[in-house]
Design a protein around this motif. Structure first.
Motif, PDB file in Angstrom:
ATOM      1  N   LYS A 174      37.782  49.895  63.493  1.00  0.00           N
ATOM      2  CA  LYS A 174      38.940  50.608  64.027  1.00  0.00           C
ATOM      3  C   LYS A 174      38.479  51.400  65.255  1.00  0.00           C
ATOM      4  O   LYS A 174      37.395  51.973  65.256  1.00  0.00           O
ATOM      5  CB  LYS A 174      39.546  51.539  62.982  1.00  0.00           C
ATOM      6  N   PHE A 175      39.336  51.463  66.267  1.00  0.00           N
ATOM      7  CA  PHE A 175      38.931  52.040  67.553  1.00  0.00           C
ATOM      8  C   PHE A 175      39.961  53.002  68.118  1.00  0.00           C
ATOM      9  O   PHE A 175      41.169  52.861  67.876  1.00  0.00           O
ATOM     10  CB  PHE A 175      38.726  50.918  68.593  1.00  0.00           C
ATOM     11  N   LYS A 176      39.438  53.949  68.878  1.00  0.00           N
ATOM     12  CA  LYS A 176      40.261  54.680  69.828  1.00  0.00           C
ATOM     13  C   LYS A 176      40.274  53.815  71.080  1.00  0.00           C
ATOM     14  O   LYS A 176      39.223  53.432  71.584  1.00  0.00           O
ATOM     15  CB  LYS A 176      39.643  56.042  70.135  1.00  0.00           C
ATOM     16  N   PRO A 177      41.459  53.431  71.592  1.00  0.00           N
ATOM     17  CA  PRO A 177      41.500  52.464  72.696  1.00  0.00           C
ATOM     18  C   PRO A 177      40.881  52.994  73.982  1.00  0.00           C
ATOM     19  O   PRO A 177      40.730  54.205  74.169  1.00  0.00           O
ATOM     20  CB  PRO A 177      42.997  52.201  72.872  1.00  0.00           C
ATOM     21  N   ALA A 178      40.570  52.071  74.869  1.00  0.00           N
ATOM     22  CA  ALA A 178      40.079  52.437  76.199  1.00  0.00           C
ATOM     23  C   ALA A 178      41.194  53.101  76.987  1.00  0.00           C
ATOM     24  O   ALA A 178      42.383  52.961  76.670  1.00  0.00           O
ATOM     25  CB  ALA A 178      39.585  51.197  76.924  1.00  0.00           C
ATOM     26  N   GLN A 179      40.810  53.831  78.024  1.00  0.00           N
ATOM     27  CA  GLN A 179      41.787  54.466  78.916  1.00  0.00           C
ATOM     28  C   GLN A 179      41.506  54.031  80.345  1.00  0.00           C
ATOM     29  O   GLN A 179      40.348  53.959  80.773  1.00  0.00           O
ATOM     30  CB  GLN A 179      41.701  55.994  78.814  1.00  0.00           C
ATOM     31  N   ASP A 180      42.578  53.720  81.081  1.00  0.00           N
ATOM     32  CA  ASP A 180      42.409  53.312  82.466  1.00  0.00           C
ATOM     33  C   ASP A 180      42.124  54.521  83.357  1.00  0.00           C
ATOM     34  O   ASP A 180      41.938  55.646  82.869  1.00  0.00           O
ATOM     35  CB  ASP A 180      43.630  52.529  82.960  1.00  0.00           C
ATOM     36  N   GLY A 181      42.110  54.311  84.663  1.00  0.00           N
ATOM     37  CA  GLY A 181      41.784  55.394  85.585  1.00  0.00           C
ATOM     38  C   GLY A 181      42.763  56.539  85.559  1.00  0.00           C
ATOM     39  O   GLY A 181      42.426  57.662  85.955  1.00  0.00           O
TER      40      GLY A 181
END
Length: 305
Positions: free
Chosen positions: A279-286
């Motif tokens: 389970k993950f905390k999603p990536a964040q864009d710029g």
């Protein structure tokens, strides 16, 4: 030369133990010249830069592999000098760094009839072995990534012209690489093409403000109960490198095998169980918005016998 079709080499991993590296010794070092140019080969999950050194019985193949934008690469060394009766060996690698050779932990096995050792390193790596394992159980370990290093410039790559390898038996090899500037530039083009083939924009991945982060411990993604029955019967161990595609909600959309130094049964055991449990905390864009991205890591399966 660029080839987009690459035949994967199956590698049999040997029993687990560790042999220490010996200092790089200039006296008595075998010097091997490169035969022909470097070849860039495209695989579905990695880019490879391959060169041949020496002749006939003493031929050594060198393969640099990358699956993402990074200064690190997987270094595979094929040939008789890399024969070993144990799975883990410490190698001293000297690319001409000012601080001296790096000592890395290499996985040993067989690629058909050819002995092979494979390790993670970079042109700037120095000091002691950088691969660290975190115990999950007596039978499964998750391998952490090396600590970040300063960015390697194209000028520094161009300055690398040879690799001296200190082997556990005290012998050493001096491989005349030639300048690595142009070959590594081709490798970067290949890696960007590879990332696009996975459905990602390389520039967007590089500009993420945050990468995917596990919110449950990777130590719980695999347990001893997941060990493949066939692996237990046959006494197999192995190492699997994998990629997880993580969506904007933090869910695993896909698991792909980047490198398999293991019998086939470990591939499904790795991906099916990790995809289920991770389970993950999603990536964040710029701009700080959740976005799709990928996560890479490795797992070592250890036979309990």
């Amino acid at each position: 030369m660029i080839q987009r079709n690459f035949r994967k080499i199956a590698v049999t991993v040997l029993t687990t133990a560790i042999l220490a590296a010996q200092p790089v010794n200039a006296e008595g070092t075998a010097v091997l010249s490169r035969n022909g140019g470097w070849e860039v080969q495209y695989d579905a999950e990695a880019c490879h830069l391959i060169g041949a050194f020496g002749h006939k019985d003493n031929e050594v193949l060198v393969r640099f592999s990358r699956s993402e934008r990074s200064d690190f690469f997987r270094l595979a060394l094929y040939g008789k000098p890399f024969a070993s009766s144990v799975a883990e060996n410490a190698l001293a690698l000297d690319f001409g760094q000012e601080k001296g050779p790096a000592v890395v932990t290499a996985q040993a096995g067989m690629a058909g009839q050819r002995p092979v050792m494979i390790a993670t390193t970079s042109f700037a790596s120095t000091g002691k072995a950088e691969t660290v394992s975190m115990s999950i159980s007596d039978m499964v370990k998750v391998m952490s990534k090396p600590a970040p290093r300063p960015v390697i410039t194209s000028d520094q790559e161009a300055a690398v012209t040879r690799l001296i390898i200190g082997l556990p038996n005290g012998s050493s090899l001096n491989l005349q690489l030639g300048s690595m500037g142009a070959p590594m530039a081709k490798m970067r083009v290949c890696v960007d093409d590879l990332i696009r083939s996975w459905g990602y924009d390389p520039e967007a991945i590089s500009s993420l403000s945050a990468k995917p982060v596990p919110i449950n411990s990777p130590a719980n993604w695999l347990t001893h109960q997941d060990y493949p029955k066939l692996g237990l019967v046959r006494g197999h161990s192995g190492v699997i490198r994998y990629r997880l595609d993580i969506d904007e909600k933090g869910k695993v959309r896909k698991c792909a095998i980047l490198e398999q130094l293991a019998a086939p049964e470990f591939k499904d055991a790795t991906c099916s169980n990790i995809s289920r449990r991770a389970k993950f905390k999603p990536a964040q864009d710029g701009q700080g918005k959740p976005t799709n991205a990928y996560y890479t890591s490795s797992v070592r399966w250890l036979y309990p016998g």
